[in-house]
Scaffold this motif. Structure first.
Motif, PDB file in Angstrom:
ATOM      1  N   ARG A   1      -0.639  15.238   0.485  1.00  8.65           N
ATOM      2  CA  ARG A   1      -0.308  16.507  -0.155  1.00  8.65           C
ATOM      3  C   ARG A   1      -1.567  17.312  -0.410  1.00  8.65           C
TER       4      ARG A   1
ATOM      5  N   ARG B   1     -10.113   9.937   1.938  1.00 10.10           N
ATOM      6  CA  ARG B   1      -9.161   9.022   1.313  1.00 10.10           C
ATOM      7  C   ARG B   1      -8.209   8.488   2.368  1.00 10.10           C
TER       8      ARG B   1
ATOM      9  N   GLU C   1     -13.403   4.812  -4.511  1.00  8.56           N
ATOM     10  CA  GLU C   1     -12.058   4.245  -4.534  1.00  8.56           C
ATOM     11  C   GLU C   1     -11.879   3.272  -3.382  1.00  8.56           C
TER      12      GLU C   1
ATOM     13  N   LYS D   1      -4.932  -0.563   5.964  1.00  3.46           N
ATOM     14  CA  LYS D   1      -3.561  -0.963   6.251  1.00  3.46           C
ATOM     15  C   LYS D   1      -3.422  -2.241   7.088  1.00  3.46           C
TER      16      LYS D   1
ATOM     17  N   THR E   1      -6.924   0.109  -1.379  1.00  2.00           N
ATOM     18  CA  THR E   1      -5.689  -0.292  -2.074  1.00  2.00           C
ATOM     19  C   THR E   1      -5.345   0.657  -3.210  1.00  2.00           C
ATOM     20  N   ASP E   2      -6.368   1.349  -3.746  1.00  2.00           N
ATOM     21  CA  ASP E   2      -6.113   2.213  -4.898  1.00  2.00           C
ATOM     22  C   ASP E   2      -5.687   3.611  -4.492  1.00  2.00           C
ATOM     23  N   ILE E   3      -5.727   3.860  -3.195  1.00  2.00           N
ATOM     24  CA  ILE E   3      -5.487   5.237  -2.778  1.00  2.00           C
ATOM     25  C   ILE E   3      -4.004   5.495  -2.567  1.00  2.00           C
ATOM     26  N   ASP E   4      -3.562   6.586  -3.146  1.00  2.00           N
ATOM     27  CA  ASP E   4      -2.179   7.000  -3.016  1.00  2.00           C
ATOM     28  C   ASP E   4      -2.087   7.895  -1.770  1.00  2.00           C
ATOM     29  N   VAL E   5      -1.536   7.307  -0.685  1.00  2.00           N
ATOM     30  CA  VAL E   5      -1.548   8.019   0.594  1.00  2.00           C
ATOM     31  C   VAL E   5      -0.755   9.314   0.510  1.00  2.00           C
ATOM     32  N   ALA E   6       0.400   9.254  -0.133  1.00  2.00           N
ATOM     33  CA  ALA E   6       1.243  10.451  -0.206  1.00  2.00           C
ATOM     34  C   ALA E   6       0.505  11.575  -0.928  1.00  2.00           C
ATOM     35  N   ARG E   7      -0.201  11.184  -2.001  1.00  2.00           N
ATOM     36  CA  ARG E   7      -0.909  12.192  -2.772  1.00  2.00           C
ATOM     37  C   ARG E   7      -2.045  12.795  -1.953  1.00  2.00           C
TER      38      ARG E   7
ATOM     39  N   ALA F   1      -7.686   4.629   3.498  1.00  2.00           N
ATOM     40  CA  ALA F   1      -6.362   4.026   3.365  1.00  2.00           C
ATOM     41  C   ALA F   1      -5.880   3.513   4.716  1.00  2.00           C
TER      42      ALA F   1
END
Lengths: 140, 290
Positions: free
Chosen positions: A96, A130, A84, A138, A87-93, A134
């Motif tokens: 969690r 991840r 991945e 940034k 840019t494709d990584i969902d930081v919030a996810r 990410a």
């Protein structure tokens, strides 16, 4: 002009990266290793972690999960289960997932369950990698 | 002679059926594109994987790994991969027929057969035989690598614990959009010669540096190789399923059109007969008044 290395990152969903690069750093079995052009034929397993490659001054990072890599004739092929970009990584996810993994780890530690523990550790590794990718993405 | 109204209702019904089959054809075409793309994406991975396996296996002795160990074959496990849904012509039936044949020939040799079914069609078909050891259903629509991994792990576990001495795969091979054939493949024990065939094409590379040792890499690669095989079979089946459904639905739509055509002829004939009879009545009535 230094010689270049052809990098290919291939997952079951197709090729993610295919380009000429100067240097590649990858999470190998025995720790991080770097590959430059004209490396000897080499085959190693890959752990979950961060893959970095540089072309000139431009550096890019990828989160990779387990697999292996092969170097021969200035061709570097990574065969991984997933890769991945930052840019494709969902930081919030990922955050969690990290918290969840932490909790699981604690639970597994308490119950001394080996199976859950390896799974939780793998989840933890993925989440951390991840986040790292990410994070590096940034500033640019 | 069917009445006018009957024929008219029938025509309406067939028209509706044609609409549905036409829609299913289009849906299958769209899904086929997706499935083919997925297969295409996976091909480069599989090719590179096989090449690397070839390089490795030439460097070591195959007897050392439990997954490659050849034993006396008493119990054979067959992994049958079919689709979850029907209405795709004889696609699933062909796979099931091939499996039955294989089972019969194995049983004739006095071997015990157990089945692992992927896809509802095979699971339901073989349910009554009592030979199904494991079933994986409702995943052919949206499966991922990890689904294949779960299946591969389960099979490997059974093989390693001695539940089966040999594992084969029966699945539908995607030759082209028009042709899908059932195919059978040896799965376990993993055969070094299969791998070596791939190696012959890519033997240009010299001696490798392995990290960690070849043995340890093999320990990681062999299970991965199983995942790749299972995933590949599932991809082929899902592409074949959609291709087969597309053809089947196309045939159904044209059959509907033929039926509508012949029914319309009947309808018109009946209508004309009605009109003629009415005219005869009028003429007969006028004649009588004279």
């Amino acid at each position: 002009m230094a010689e270049k290395l052809k990098l290919e990152v291939v997952t079951p969903k197709g090729a993610i990266v295919s380009k000429e690069v100067d240097i590649v750093t990858a999470p190998g079995y025995g720790g991080e290793f770097g590959i430059l052009a004209n490396h000897a034929p080499f085959l190693s397993t890959i752990k979950i972690g961060v893959l970095t490659y540089k072309t000139g001054s431009q550096e890019e990072t990828l989160m990779v999960s387990g697999g292996f890599c092969e170097v021969s004739n200035n061709k570097l092929t990574f065969l991984v289960e997933s890769a991945e970009r930052g840019t494709d990584i969902d930081v919030a996810r990922a955050m969690r997932a990290k918290e969840r993994a932490e909790k699981r780890l604690a639970e597994a530690q308490a119950q001394k369950e080996n199976f859950d523990r390896t799974r939780a550790e793998a989840a933890m590794q993925r989440a951390l990698s991840r986040l790292k990718v990410a994070e590096r993405h940034k500033p640019s | 002679m069917p009445s006018l109204k009957d024929v008219k209702t029938k025509i309406g019904g067939v028209k509706k059926t044609a609409q549905i089959t036409k829609a299913m054809n289009m849906v299958a075409a769209a899904k086929l594109r997706g499935a083919q793309q997925k297969m295409e994406d996976f091909r480069s991975y599989a090719e590179k994987f096989n090449a690397a396996m070839g390089n490795l296996s030439s460097a070591m002795d195959s007897g050392a790994f439990p997954l490659m160990e050849k034993r006396e074959v008493k119990n054979v496990e067959i992994l049958v991969v079919t689709s979850d849904r029907g209405l795709c012509g004889s696609f699933n039936a062909n796979i099931l027929k091939m499996t039955e044949k294989l089972m019969a020939s194995l049983e004739a040799q006095g071997k015990k057969v157990s089945l692992v079914c992927v896809g509802k069609k095979s699971a339901n078909y073989f349910r009554k035989t009592g030979k199904v050891r494991q079933r994986h259903v409702d995943l052919m629509g949206t499966f991922q690598m990890f689904n294949a991994r779960a299946i591969a792990q389960d099979i490997a576990g059974n093989f390693l614990s001695g539940g089966s001495d040999e594992v084969r795969i029966v699945y539908g091979k995607f030759k082209s959009v028009a042709v899908q054939r059932p195919a059978e493949q040896m799965f376990l024990p993993i055969q070094p010669n299969v791998v070596e065939a791939a190696e012959a094409t890519s033997s240009s590379a010299g001696s490798y540096i392995y990290e960690p040792s070849t043995e340890e890499i093999m320990e990681v690669l062999l299970p991965l190789y199983m995942n790749v095989m299972v995933y590949h079979a599932m991809l082929e089946v899902s592409a074949s399923e959609h291709a087969a459904r597309m053809t089947a639905m196309d045939n159904a739509t044209s059959a509907c059109k033929d039926i509508i055509h012949s029914l319309t002829l009947i309808y018109n004939k009946a209508r004309q007969a009605g009109i003629t009879a009415e005219l005869m009545d009028i003429v007969g009535g006028a004649e009588a008044l004279k």
